[in-house]
Design an enzyme around this catalytic site. Structure first.
Site, PDB file in Angstrom:
ATOM      1  N   CYS A  25     -40.745  11.855  19.477  1.00  0.00           N
ATOM      2  CA  CYS A  25     -40.773  13.328  19.058  1.00  0.00           C
ATOM      3  C   CYS A  25     -39.650  14.108  19.269  1.00  0.00           C
ATOM      4  CB  CYS A  25     -41.912  13.902  20.131  1.00  0.00           C
ATOM      5  SG  CYS A  25     -42.343  15.684  19.757  1.00  0.00           S
ATOM      6  N   CYS A  38     -38.163  15.180  12.093  1.00  0.00           N
ATOM      7  CA  CYS A  38     -39.535  15.341  12.883  1.00  0.00           C
ATOM      8  C   CYS A  38     -40.372  14.015  12.377  1.00  0.00           C
ATOM      9  CB  CYS A  38     -40.485  16.564  12.252  1.00  0.00           C
ATOM     10  SG  CYS A  38     -42.128  16.500  12.758  1.00  0.00           S
TER      11      CYS A  38
HETATM   12  N1  DGL Z   1     -43.488  14.941  15.668  1.00  0.00           N
HETATM   13  C1  DGL Z   1     -42.690  15.902  16.315  1.00  0.00           C
HETATM   14  C2  DGL Z   1     -41.320  15.747  16.059  1.00  0.00           C
HETATM   15  O1  DGL Z   1     -40.532  14.907  15.639  1.00  0.00           O
HETATM   16  C3  DGL Z   1     -43.284  17.220  16.789  1.00  0.00           C
HETATM   17  C4  DGL Z   1     -43.837  17.922  15.756  1.00  0.00           C
HETATM   18  C5  DGL Z   1     -44.718  19.289  15.953  1.00  0.00           C
HETATM   19  O2  DGL Z   1     -45.449  18.995  17.147  1.00  0.00           O
HETATM   20  O3  DGL Z   1     -44.320  20.357  15.781  1.00  0.00           O
HETATM   21  O4  DGL Z   1     -40.531  16.968  16.246  1.00  0.00           O
END
Ligand code: DGL
Length: 284
Positions: free
Chosen positions: A84, A198
């Site tokens: 993440c 993301c």
């Molecule tokens: N998948 C996550 C990232 O890479 C988080 C997205 C979220 O929860 O807003 O930032």
């Protein structure tokens, strides 16, 4: 240590923890399983608190700490992949300081590879607001700002729409955000490289592609993160080199949504065992 842990097993047989706010980290888990087919993985989706991207740093850091604690105490993980960008930006330093003996691998938008690959020198970066407003990202951007022209685009609402599998909203937001970024293509002055900052976004590559056209290169971090995980495990002599791997999927909410996302998006060796269940981090 709970029944989910590999009690008494050697270092190499213990699982690798992977976590994200929700389903996005499955894109990283795909790369990890391809690179490390013999490993056991425990994937934690913080579905009850997703998305993270428009919340404050303190909240994301507190959730990251609680989830790491849960994966260490209940599952005896031998390494942690923070799949993440948002949690990496908000909390990776604290995580490493709190667990100095645990290999911790984070993800960040792949600006350096984008600079190396772009021919026009025009690069768009899409990610959550927390990621893009973090000091970590600002430092990375500043270090490369002289080498390319970056369009930095916070995509409020996009990870949430992906979590809800809302294809109409995804398409609308992609058009809105990429439409405002400038012209995409491989001609001089056009944006020829799109950084997916993301881990949710690889799953909407088709919707993004409809906005950019075919000439634009998409860059995500799944493969380099998996390679870095292998390197760290190898040097810690904790790489599992034989036997079938497995995946345990945990969700902080009712696990149906994670199950459905895994059925749709999780690749992996045919016949590999995948279990899903709810997990409680309130005591962590
Ligand atoms: N998948 C996550 C990232 O890479 C988080 C997205 C979220 O929860 O807003 O930032």
């Amino acid at each position: 240590m709970s029944a989910g842990a590999v009690a008494g097993s050697s270092g190499a047989d213990r699982p690798i923890g992977v976590f994200d706010s929700g389903v996005g980290g499955l894109s990283v888990l795909n790369a990890l399983r391809a690179e490390l087919p013999h490993e056991h993985f425990v994937y934690f989706a913080d579905t009850a608190h997703a998305p993270y991207g428009e919340r404050g740093d303190a909240f994301v850091a507190q959730r990251t700490t609680a989830i790491a604690r849960h994966l260490i105490d209940e599952h005896g993980i031998k390494a942690l992949v923070v799949a993440c960008n948002t949690a990496t930006a908000a909390a990776i330093h604290e995580l490493r300081a709190a667990h100095p003996a645990l290999p911790v691998i984070g993800v960040e938008p792949a600006l350096k590879p984008a600079v190396a690959l772009s021919r026009t020198g025009h690069i768009a970066v899409i990610a959550t607001r927390v990621t893009l407003e973090s000091r970590k990202f600002e430092a990375l951007h500043a270090s490369l700002a002289a080498r390319a022209r970056f369009r930095i685009i916070p995509c409020d609402g996009l990870a949430g729409a992906i979590e809800r599998a809302d294809a109409v909203r995804v398409a609308t937001l992609c058009e809105q955000y990429l439409g405002a970024a400038g012209r995409f293509g491989d001609q001089p002055g056009q944006i020829d490289t799109l950084v997916l900052g993301c881990t949710h976004y690889p799953f909407i590559a088709d919707a993004l592609r409809r906005c950019t056209g075919d000439a634009v290169r998409f860059i995500d971090t799944g493969v380099p993160v998996a390679q870095q995980t292998r390197r760290l495990l190898l040097s810690a002599r904790k790489l599992r080199t034989q036997g079938a791997g497995s995946v345990l999927l945990l969700s902080s909410a009712e696990p149906g949504a994670l199950d459905a996302a895994a059925a749709r998006w999780l690749d992996g060796p045919a016949g590999s065992v995948i279990h899903t269940r709810a997990a409680d981090t309130t005591a962590a």
